[in-house]
Design a protein around this motif. Structure first.
Motif, short mmCIF file in Angstrom:
data_model
loop_
_atom_site.label_atom_id
_atom_site.label_comp_id
_atom_site.label_asym_id
_atom_site.label_seq_id
_atom_site.Cartn_x
_atom_site.Cartn_y
_atom_site.Cartn_z
N SER A 49 0.84 -1.24 -0.07
CA SER A 49 -0.09 0.10 0.04
C SER A 49 0.90 1.31 -0.03
O SER A 49 0.24 2.39 -0.09
CB SER A 49 -1.04 -0.06 1.12
OG SER A 49 -0.18 -0.41 2.25
N ALA A 111 -0.30 -9.60 7.98
CA ALA A 111 0.20 -10.29 6.92
C ALA A 111 1.04 -11.41 7.81
O ALA A 111 1.34 -12.70 7.40
CB ALA A 111 1.04 -9.64 5.98
N LYS A 242 18.23 -7.64 8.62
CA LYS A 242 18.49 -7.70 6.91
C LYS A 242 19.17 -9.09 6.84
O LYS A 242 19.13 -9.40 5.70
CB LYS A 242 18.98 -6.57 6.54
CG LYS A 242 17.68 -5.32 6.51
CD LYS A 242 16.56 -5.69 5.84
CE LYS A 242 15.44 -4.57 5.63
NZ LYS A 242 14.30 -5.04 5.10
N THR A 273 10.14 7.09 3.12
CA THR A 273 8.91 6.29 3.28
C THR A 273 8.67 6.35 4.89
O THR A 273 9.47 6.90 5.69
CB THR A 273 9.09 4.67 2.82
OG1 THR A 273 10.03 4.50 3.73
CG2 THR A 273 9.68 4.60 1.50
#
Ligand code: NAD
Length: 386
Positions: A49, A111, A242, A273
């Motif tokens: 989204s 999710a 990560k 973001t």
């Protein structure tokens, strides 16, 4: 209702539906101009989204001519507060996709949960049969696992305190910020949330339900960045997550070999973001990086990055990867001439020269655009439905 931006630190608590639609529209226009390429036709985007996930969904639709299922965790408006930008983005995206004759369905839920995985699987079974590409683009502060435990993701170092310059977003001054070291529990928590465990869970769930097409592709996004931000990013708690994501790509490649599933990590560029503006010290690096990359005409946003991922990397004849098998979309950011200039500026930047040496305007433009504000062609004095 007239909607205005309400900025609190690194977040804006309102979003503008018309502006969010404009944001989606501009990304679609950009990606349509790149033209179509051959590739997967049934694409699941997890975290679809905002940011890189939204750009991926748009690019899959308009570059690959693919049907998409998007998963996201967004808030609807309650009639008084606006919805979250990801909610408006998704509404707008579905409307455009529908007008252009593309299948696009979305599931708004957690999710990480078994329930949402089951809903997605049902949808794939009913509508597609199988899925041939899965883009995993979640960025979340927390995750609740099947046993009910909730883990938190933190942005801390793993090796003592780290102090460096930081940009005070409220008044454009530069001061010093100190990031404290995480406890072992906090490191593990961040790995649980932002590492690859849930990515693997998705692959297992899709495979067990027999909805993974042969030779499907899956990709997740990572970041490395310069040595300057290593203590807070690459060697920090998020960097540990990560590394786990990277190991998870190897695990997926090894364990789903018989199905021909290929897992990739793409190391992307630093971009404003909702997830990245929360990281301390990093926004000043972003603003300097934007300035330098724009001067050299190689600045990209999420959509330009994902356009290049599809057109030049993932679906080229031989996929270019580094020595650790990663796709590098941070290739421009990490160019030695770019990094040298950024470091040069970093050393001399202060409260007096910040407006001149860093792209403050560009940073804020990206920030406001994320929430649907500051588009010059939108009349914000017009009443809109929440
Ligand atoms: P973002 O905040 O813009 O997007 C996060 C997405 O995840 C949204 O769609 C949100 O709805 C969804 N989401 C969050 N929690 C969820 C949940 N529990 N269930 C379902 N959906 C959920 O973040 P982004 O910056 O686009 O990050 C996406 C990925 O890209 C992350 O892995 C991030 O580390 C990576 N990345 C980001 C940058 C950067 O500078 N922004 C650089 C390189 C890599």
């Amino acid at each position: 209702m007239i909607i205005e931006p309400k900025v609190r630190g690194f977040i804006c608590t309102t979003a503008h539906p018309t502006g969010c639609k404009e944001n989606v529209k501009r990304q679609i226009t950009y990606i349509k101009n790149l033209g179509e390429i051959n590739g997967p036709k049934k694409v699941l985007v997890i975290g679809a989204s905002t940011g890189y996930g939204l750009a991926s969904r748009i690019a899959a639709t308009y570059c690959l001519n693919a049907s998409t299922i998007g998963v996201m965790f967004e808030k609807e408006s309650n009639g008084k507060r606006t919805a979250t930008p990801g909610f408006y983005n998704t509404m707008a995206f579905e409307e455009f996709a529908d007008q252009d004759g593309h299948y696009a369905k979305s599931i708004n839920g957690d999710a990480f949960s078994q329930e949402v995985k089951a809903q997605v699987i049902d949808l794939i079974k009913n509508d597609w049969g199988k899925v041939d590409m899965i883009i995993y683009s979640l960025a979340s502060p927390r995750r609740t696992t099947a046993d009910g435990t909730t883990y938190q993701s933190v942005l801390k170092t793993t090796d003592g305190e780290f102090t460096n310059k930081s940009w005070n977003l409220k008044d454009n001054t530069i001061s010093e910020a100190t990031i404290t070291a995480a406890t072992e529990e906090e490191v593990q928590g961040t790995v649980k949330v932002m590492g690859g465990e849930d990515w693997i869970d998705w692959m297992k769930a899709l495979s067990d339900a027999d909805v993974l097409a042969e030779n499907a592709t899956t990709i997740a996004f990572s970041y490395i960045g310069p040595k300057l931000t290593y203590p807070v990013y690459y060697n920090g708690t998020i960097g540990m997550a990560k590394k786990h994501l990277q190991e998870s790509a190897s695990f997926i490649n090894e364990n789903f070999k018989s199905k021909g599933l290929h897992a990739y990590i793409s190391v992307n560029k630093a971009l404003v973001t909702q997830a990245s503006s929360a990281i301390p010290i990093v926004p000043l690096y972003f603003a300097i990086l934007y300035k330098v990359m724009k001067q050299k005409n190689i600045h990209e946003g999420c959509i330009e990055q994902i356009g290049r991922l599809l057109h030049e990397k993932l679906f080229s004849d031989s996929i270019p990867v580094d020595e650790e098998g990663r796709i590098r979309l941070d290739d421009y950011e990490m160019r030695p001439d770019i990094q040298e200039e950024v470091m040069d500026i970093w050393n001399k930047i202060n409260s007096e020269n910040i407006e001149e040496l860093a792209d403050i305007e560009g940073y804020w433009e990206d920030f406001y655009h994320m929430f649907g504000f500051h588009f010059e062609n939108i009349d914000y004095s017009v009443d809109v439905e929440l």
